[in-house]
Design an enzyme around this catalytic site. Sequence first.
Site, PDB file in Angstrom:
ATOM      1  N   HIS A 185      13.213   9.347   0.473  1.00  0.00           N
ATOM      2  CA  HIS A 185      14.553   8.842   0.802  1.00  0.00           C
ATOM      3  C   HIS A 185      15.515   9.108  -0.350  1.00  0.00           C
ATOM      4  O   HIS A 185      15.141   9.669  -1.381  1.00  0.00           O
ATOM      5  CB  HIS A 185      14.500   7.368   1.212  1.00  0.00           C
TER       6      HIS A 185
ATOM      7  N   CYS B  99       3.584  -2.921  -2.639  1.00  0.00           N
ATOM      8  CA  CYS B  99       3.871  -2.524  -4.031  1.00  0.00           C
ATOM      9  C   CYS B  99       2.589  -2.360  -4.842  1.00  0.00           C
ATOM     10  O   CYS B  99       2.640  -2.145  -6.049  1.00  0.00           O
ATOM     11  CB  CYS B  99       4.884  -3.439  -4.712  1.00  0.00           C
TER      12      CYS B  99
ATOM     13  N   CYS C  78       5.646 -11.693  -0.572  1.00  0.00           N
ATOM     14  CA  CYS C  78       5.859 -10.817  -1.732  1.00  0.00           C
ATOM     15  C   CYS C  78       7.325 -10.879  -2.160  1.00  0.00           C
ATOM     16  O   CYS C  78       8.217 -10.734  -1.328  1.00  0.00           O
ATOM     17  CB  CYS C  78       5.475  -9.378  -1.358  1.00  0.00           C
TER      18      CYS C  78
ATOM     19  N   LYS D 196      11.443   2.617   2.443  1.00  0.00           N
ATOM     20  CA  LYS D 196      10.666   3.172   3.531  1.00  0.00           C
ATOM     21  C   LYS D 196      10.085   2.037   4.362  1.00  0.00           C
ATOM     22  O   LYS D 196      10.091   2.080   5.570  1.00  0.00           O
ATOM     23  CB  LYS D 196       9.512   4.009   2.956  1.00  0.00           C
TER      24      LYS D 196
HETATM   25  O1  ME8 Z   1       6.777   2.845  -7.112  1.00  0.00           O
HETATM   26  N1  ME8 Z   1      17.081   3.499  -5.181  1.00  0.00           N
HETATM   27  O2  ME8 Z   1       6.538   4.802  -5.904  1.00  0.00           O
HETATM   28  P1  ME8 Z   1       7.784   4.650  -4.908  1.00  0.00           P
HETATM   29  C1  ME8 Z   1      16.705   4.083  -6.329  1.00  0.00           C
HETATM   30  N2  ME8 Z   1       4.190   5.238  -6.942  1.00  0.00           N
HETATM   31  N3  ME8 Z   1      15.425   4.269  -6.675  1.00  0.00           N
HETATM   32  C2  ME8 Z   1      14.496   3.853  -5.820  1.00  0.00           C
HETATM   33  C3  ME8 Z   1      14.810   3.245  -4.591  1.00  0.00           C
HETATM   34  C4  ME8 Z   1      16.179   3.073  -4.278  1.00  0.00           C
HETATM   35  N4  ME8 Z   1      16.601   2.533  -3.151  1.00  0.00           N
HETATM   36  N5  ME8 Z   1      13.662   2.936  -3.961  1.00  0.00           N
HETATM   37  C5  ME8 Z   1      12.651   3.354  -4.780  1.00  0.00           C
HETATM   38  C6  ME8 Z   1       6.173   3.863  -6.829  1.00  0.00           C
HETATM   39  N6  ME8 Z   1      13.158   3.902  -5.895  1.00  0.00           N
HETATM   40  C7  ME8 Z   1       4.933   4.245  -7.622  1.00  0.00           C
HETATM   41  C8  ME8 Z   1       5.344   4.700  -8.998  1.00  0.00           C
HETATM   42  S1  ME8 Z   1       4.850   5.705 -11.435  1.00  0.00           S
HETATM   43  C9  ME8 Z   1       3.513   5.864 -12.401  1.00  0.00           C
HETATM   44  C10 ME8 Z   1       4.218   5.093  -9.906  1.00  0.00           C
HETATM   45  C11 ME8 Z   1      12.418   4.453  -7.058  1.00  0.00           C
HETATM   46  O3  ME8 Z   1       7.692   5.854  -4.028  1.00  0.00           O
HETATM   47  C12 ME8 Z   1      11.400   3.464  -7.582  1.00  0.00           C
HETATM   48  O4  ME8 Z   1      12.020   2.466  -8.357  1.00  0.00           O
HETATM   49  O5  ME8 Z   1       7.802   3.316  -4.274  1.00  0.00           O
HETATM   50  C13 ME8 Z   1      10.509   4.386  -8.370  1.00  0.00           C
HETATM   51  O6  ME8 Z   1      11.009   4.601  -9.661  1.00  0.00           O
HETATM   52  C14 ME8 Z   1      10.515   5.668  -7.540  1.00  0.00           C
HETATM   53  O7  ME8 Z   1      11.641   5.566  -6.660  1.00  0.00           O
HETATM   54  C15 ME8 Z   1       9.261   5.850  -6.725  1.00  0.00           C
HETATM   55  O8  ME8 Z   1       9.053   4.756  -5.867  1.00  0.00           O
END
Ligand code: ME8
Length: 611
Positions: free
Chosen positions: A18, A129, A143, A295
């Site tokens: 996204h 999470c 959560c 998502k």
């Molecule tokens: O957290 N706006 O994966 P993820 C900006 N696999 N950033 C966003 C966001 C939004 N609306 N939503 C999510 C994970 N993010 C783990 C990370 S790292 C060793 C493991 C950002 O797919 C979120 O904060 O849920 C994170 O930095 C990244 O997208 C991946 O999120």
Amino acid sequence: MKTFFISTAIDYPSTTPHLGHAYEKICADVIARFKRLQGFEVHFSTGTDEHGLKIQRCAEKAGKRPKEFVDFMSGEFRKLCDELKISYDDFIRTTEERHLKVVQLIFKKLHQAGDIYKGFYEGLYCTECETFYSEEELVDGKCPVHKKKIERVEEECYFFRMSKYGNKILDSIERNPDFIQPESRRNEIINRLKEPLKNLCISRTDFDWGIQLPIDKKHVLYVWVDALSNYLTTIDYPTDKFQKFWPVDVHLIGKDISWHHCVVWNSLLLSLGLPLPKKIFIHGFVTFKGEKLSKSKGLVIDPIHLAKTYSVDALRYFLIREISFGQDGAFSEEGLRTRLNDELADVLGNFVHRVLTFTRDRFGGKVPDGRIDKKLETEVGERMEKVEKLLEELKVTQALEEIMAIAGRGNEYFQAHRPWKEIKSDPKKAADCLLNCVNLVKALCAMLSPFMPSTCAELAKQLNLEVSNWEQAKKFDIKPGHPIREPTILFKKLQAHNPSRQRGELATTKDLNKLDIRIGNVVRAERVQGSEKLLKLEVELAEERRTIVAGVAEHYRPEELVGKQVAVIVNLEPAKLMGIKSEGMLLAAVEEGKISLLTADKPVKPGARVE
Ligand code: ME8
């Protein structure tokens, strides 16, 4: 050569990416490209976090084996990076062999340090999470992040002695104000660290999609320990490359995962005897209509679609300019259009185009001979130094604002020197103006290239120059006689959205006749692999069958649609969705997020026109 290592989080490939994912990668890319311009050897890593219960469950839902599922979904994330011109040096997947080896080595070292012991875990777990919670942390029994039901876990597991490291981490954060940024996030972590740290449960036995513990094959490693280790895998820990790039210069992450990075990861590093990261920068969330994109909540905006509609660079520009780095910021298409029209087209595009077309038309396409305006050169040099400092401090939003102010200064300069008048009365003055303006365009091209790489590559082509060095761009060193190439418009202005139209301004029959709407029979329907929203339909029209990918999977099961008559717009450009060419759009009534497909009241022949 000086080195610079920047990482993004690695994303869960549970569904397609996204705009929040795109945002984080774009911000990191701007910084990586800027550092390369400054002459650093950069390692920029991103990738996908592919193990754990959440992924296992998503794969099950999609009817796939986990590996097959992540192979496909990870490709979607890589595609996003490539579409958005993310200049990553490594796209790491946690299911790769190289990662498995590093994780096993890390685990061995944690064990040798005496930080692993076997125990029994009884507590709460949010799969969304992938995080353990205590009762007190829940909000209304749910959560605190996803507001979803939490699961109780009671099982034998291995623990990591995280409690040993709380004080050391707190001390490092307090002694080094730059370590965790921005300030507000730093304070949050400091406050939480004032409570004693608990040990961390780092293995699970009730599912198997993960890395087995080398000391006990019944257990798979907690997905966060697996995921965080990617930052060492990507620089080939423990080889020379690791020596060269560790400690990382910037871990760029979102605010929901600050604890995992600032506390869990730092504890693991201390146990491994490794230096802590130089900086962890925590960005805010991209919101839409007041809510976090997510998502799991089904609030997803497709960044690739936006990039195709408005151009990759307009999207990159908008996100950086609109969302103050470190804070939350709202996305709206209206806002994107406004910035594209008012800033990219009217300020930057206008200045560049005026300068280049004037050079082409009045000076035969060659930079004219004239005098360098030392005052302007100094002013631009100083402002570039300011931009450089802002970028070094990761103030990407302010840096972009300043660059656009310099573009505005260019317009003022051109306007004030009126070369279109001077060319008739005092051509030398017009030549002076243009020589300086072309140099200013070059400086803008360099400064903007980390933000809008494709546009700046095109501009460099028009300038007939290579712009690959920040220092060199400060100098007004384009020589008289330098030939430029044919200028083209960098940003086309979009027709303004007419809001009154959305409120129901009258349309004419001519407007209506533009749309060719037909009734078709759905002959086949199936789910689109890897998407919770899309169905692939085969629709019979008069003499043809078309494939239509429709976002109705959350409202209709495939078998409900087969045999139905649906209204289809048939004269649209085909679009590609999840790699499938869609040749039409269904019409539906939409109410509070619910969808009801339009159909004919009485059966009609497939292909019947809707008028
Ligand atoms: O957290 N706006 O994966 P993820 C900006 N696999 N950033 C966003 C966001 C939004 N609306 N939503 C999510 C994970 N993010 C783990 C990370 S790292 C060793 C493991 C950002 O797919 C979120 O904060 O849920 C994170 O930095 C990244 O997208 C991946 O999120």
